[in-house]
Scaffold this active site. Structure first.
Site, PDB file in Angstrom:
ATOM      1  N   ASP A  73       0.851  -1.189   0.000  1.00 18.13           N
ATOM      2  CA  ASP A  73       0.000   0.000   0.000  1.00 18.13           C
ATOM      3  C   ASP A  73       0.887   1.239   0.000  1.00 18.13           C
ATOM      4  O   ASP A  73       1.936   1.249   0.657  1.00 18.13           O
ATOM      5  CB  ASP A  73      -0.917   0.005   1.226  1.00 18.13           C
ATOM      6  CG  ASP A  73      -2.184   0.797   0.983  1.00 18.13           C
ATOM      7  OD1 ASP A  73      -3.262   0.189   0.908  1.00 18.13           O
ATOM      8  OD2 ASP A  73      -2.078   2.037   0.849  1.00 18.13           O
ATOM      9  N   PHE A  97     -16.485 -11.322  -3.738  1.00 12.96           N
ATOM     10  CA  PHE A  97     -17.892 -11.182  -3.343  1.00 12.96           C
ATOM     11  C   PHE A  97     -18.059 -11.064  -1.833  1.00 12.96           C
ATOM     12  O   PHE A  97     -19.148 -11.253  -1.316  1.00 12.96           O
ATOM     13  CB  PHE A  97     -18.712 -12.371  -3.874  1.00 12.96           C
ATOM     14  CG  PHE A  97     -18.719 -12.448  -5.378  1.00 12.96           C
ATOM     15  CD1 PHE A  97     -19.601 -11.670  -6.116  1.00 12.96           C
ATOM     16  CD2 PHE A  97     -17.827 -13.255  -6.055  1.00 12.96           C
ATOM     17  CE1 PHE A  97     -19.599 -11.714  -7.509  1.00 12.96           C
ATOM     18  CE2 PHE A  97     -17.813 -13.320  -7.449  1.00 12.96           C
ATOM     19  CZ  PHE A  97     -18.702 -12.542  -8.172  1.00 12.96           C
ATOM     20  N   ARG A 119     -18.553  -9.783   1.973  1.00 15.57           N
ATOM     21  CA  ARG A 119     -19.320  -8.710   2.625  1.00 15.57           C
ATOM     22  C   ARG A 119     -18.574  -8.235   3.853  1.00 15.57           C
ATOM     23  O   ARG A 119     -17.960  -9.053   4.549  1.00 15.57           O
ATOM     24  CB  ARG A 119     -20.695  -9.236   3.093  1.00 15.57           C
ATOM     25  CG  ARG A 119     -21.658  -9.550   1.999  1.00 15.57           C
ATOM     26  CD  ARG A 119     -22.728 -10.478   2.509  1.00 15.57           C
ATOM     27  NE  ARG A 119     -22.161 -11.755   2.934  1.00 15.57           N
ATOM     28  CZ  ARG A 119     -22.845 -12.722   3.526  1.00 15.57           C
ATOM     29  NH1 ARG A 119     -24.108 -12.554   3.818  1.00 15.57           N
ATOM     30  NH2 ARG A 119     -22.257 -13.851   3.872  1.00 15.57           N
ATOM     31  N   CYS A 156     -20.240  -0.084  -1.594  1.00 13.41           N
ATOM     32  CA  CYS A 156     -20.387  -0.948  -2.778  1.00 13.41           C
ATOM     33  C   CYS A 156     -21.692  -0.703  -3.534  1.00 13.41           C
ATOM     34  O   CYS A 156     -21.659  -0.198  -4.662  1.00 13.41           O
ATOM     35  CB  CYS A 156     -20.265  -2.399  -2.364  1.00 13.41           C
ATOM     36  SG  CYS A 156     -18.670  -2.740  -1.582  1.00 13.41           S
TER      37      CYS A 156
END
Ligand code: UGA
Length: 430
Positions: free
Chosen positions: A30, A152, A154, A260
């Site tokens: 990062d 995908f 959450r 999202c």
């Protein structure tokens, strides 16, 4: 396998820790050095259940480390995952400038074959554009492949979603790339959908928008239920037993939020428009979602006969439970509406208080769920944390000035609340 994960935000950090758990050698990269320093001291930049333990475990086994040096990470890795943010632009499209910067830097550092994989949610055809960008910046003769492997997971259940996904989608244009990605995920015995890169990118947008559509559908039904005297929860139950529909993502509430769904729905509308299709179905999904926040505000305003000078206690600031994320949170938007209408607001969230300090100016941030109730004209519930369901209602009743609860997450049974003496309003239930 040797992996570099570029961008250790939500998706990148969880992916780094989980790939290490799958016994790959992972370097998380990062450009934000303070984040890297924190991670080296095992301080997580986000709240996510189980993440800290997994990061510590990966480091302990020598399979996970973090750096700000992208070039070194690229040289030491065979596969490079791009997990940087794709924030919304003013026109609804996705801002791909971070991806462009990363691609140029990755290309400049490449000295041998690399597989570059997009994990961020991106518009269809981004892979083609990534390929061109890498080719433009890398030394001549160096081979590479570009693939898409959308994530995908959450927030709040990210580790479980990564390690036990419903499916893994792999978008590739070469046999070599396909072999590498299948090897990478060989320990996860779940359906693997193998497609071309464009299709894979579109699966992610299609899935998120479909889920957003389910939420807007049930919120639209909730509005009709309120007029007809029907119960939206029972309707969701009645619909949900149908295996073609399923019960999940049919919880009526203040609308979907987070980093999202709101941006992905707009981005999909934008891409479709650019490709020559007017996605009016999704435009309605977005409109219903925006109106739903106003609807919750209107219920509170109507119940209190105006909000000027009123005191409101709010439970929930995060966009959903088990996260400290308040980006595009319906709760934040609704609190701002309360303030604008002249109400004074006290609020509490189990994890989002630190983030709320910077965003919610002029709101009294309380140390627990009972403090917000003290002397309030009404208690408003905006996020469905488990601990709110377990609140001591007797105590709440004593603390409130009036026994009024507006529950935008349908946590309680209206009949029982009425029997306890509360004036209780929820969503889509008369
Ligand atoms: C969503 C998707 O569910 C993930 O599959 C996807 O990987 C992720 O976006 C992403 O693109 O990175 P997330 O944003 O973490 O995950 O949150 P969700 O659990 O999907 O909830 C989104 C919003 O919808 C929340 O505000 C939540 O309260 C709301 N929601 C959800 C409802 O109002 N009703 C429901 O029935 C379900």
């Amino acid at each position: 396998m040797k992996i570099a994960v570029v961008g250790v935000g939500y998706v990148g950090l969880v992916a780094s820790a989980c790939f290490a758990k799958l016994r790959h050698e992972v370097i998380g990269v990062d450009s934000d050095e303070s984040k890297i320093k924190k991670l080296s001291r095992n301080i997580m930049p986000i709240y996510e259940p189980g993440l800290e333990e997994l990061v510590k475990d990966g480091k302990k086994h020598g399979r996970l480390r973090f750096t700000a040096d992208l070039s070194e990470a690229v040289k030491r890795s065979d596969v490079i995952f791009i997990c940087v943010n794709t924030p919304p632009k003013r026109n609804g499209g996705a801002d791909l400038s971070s991806i462009e910067r990363v691609c140029a830097a990755v290309a400049g550092a490449m000295t041998s074959y690399k597989l570059i994989v997009g994990k961020s949610t991106v518009p269809v055809k981004t892979g083609e554009w990534v390929r061109k960008t890498i080719k433009k910046f890398c030394k001549p003769g160096i081979e590479f492949d570009v693939a898409s492997n959308p994530e995908f997971l959450r927030e709040g259940t990210a580790i479980q979603d990564f390690l036990k996904p419903d499916r893994i989608v792999i978008g590739v244009d070469s046999e070599k790339a396909k072999k590498i990605l299948l090897e990478l995920y060989k320990d996860l015995e779940v359906p693997k959908v193998i497609t071309d890169v464009n299709t894979s990118e579109m699966i992610k947008h299609a899935a998120n928008s479909f889920l957003a559509m389910k939420i807007s559908y049930i919120n639209a039904l909730a509005n009709i239920c309120e007029k007809a005297g029907a119960d939206v929860n029972r309707i969701a139950e009645g619909m949900g037993y149908d295996k073609r529909i399923m019960r999940s993502f049919l919880n009526a509430g203040p609308g979907y939020g987070g980093f999202c769904f709101p941006k992905d729905v707009l981005a999909f509308i934008h891409i479709a428009g650019e490709l020559g299709y007017d996605f009016h179905l999704l435009k309605s999904v977005d409109k219903i979602n925006r109106e739903q926040k106003r609807h919750v505000f209107d219920i509170v305003k109507k119940q209190l006969k105006g909000l000027k000078g009123k005191k409101l206690g709010v439970l929930g600031i995060a966009f959903k439970p088990n996260t400290d994320d308040i980006r595009f949170s319906p709760a934040v938007e609704i609190i701002e509406m309360f303030k604008k209408a002249g109400a004074s607001v006290s609020a509490f969230d189990p994890e989002a208080m630190e983030n709320a300090k910077e965003t919610l100016k002029g709101v009294k941030l309380c140390r627990d769920k009972y403090s917000v109730c003290k002397g309030a004209d009404a208690l408003v519930i905006l996020t469905d944390w488990e601990e709110f369901k377990a609140i001591d209602l007797k105590r709440v009743e004593k603390l409130l000035k009036h026994p009024v609860i507006i529950d935008a997450r349908n946590l309680f049974d209206p009949e029982k609340m009425k029997a306890r003496g509360f004036i209780y309003k929820s969503i889509g239930r008369s």
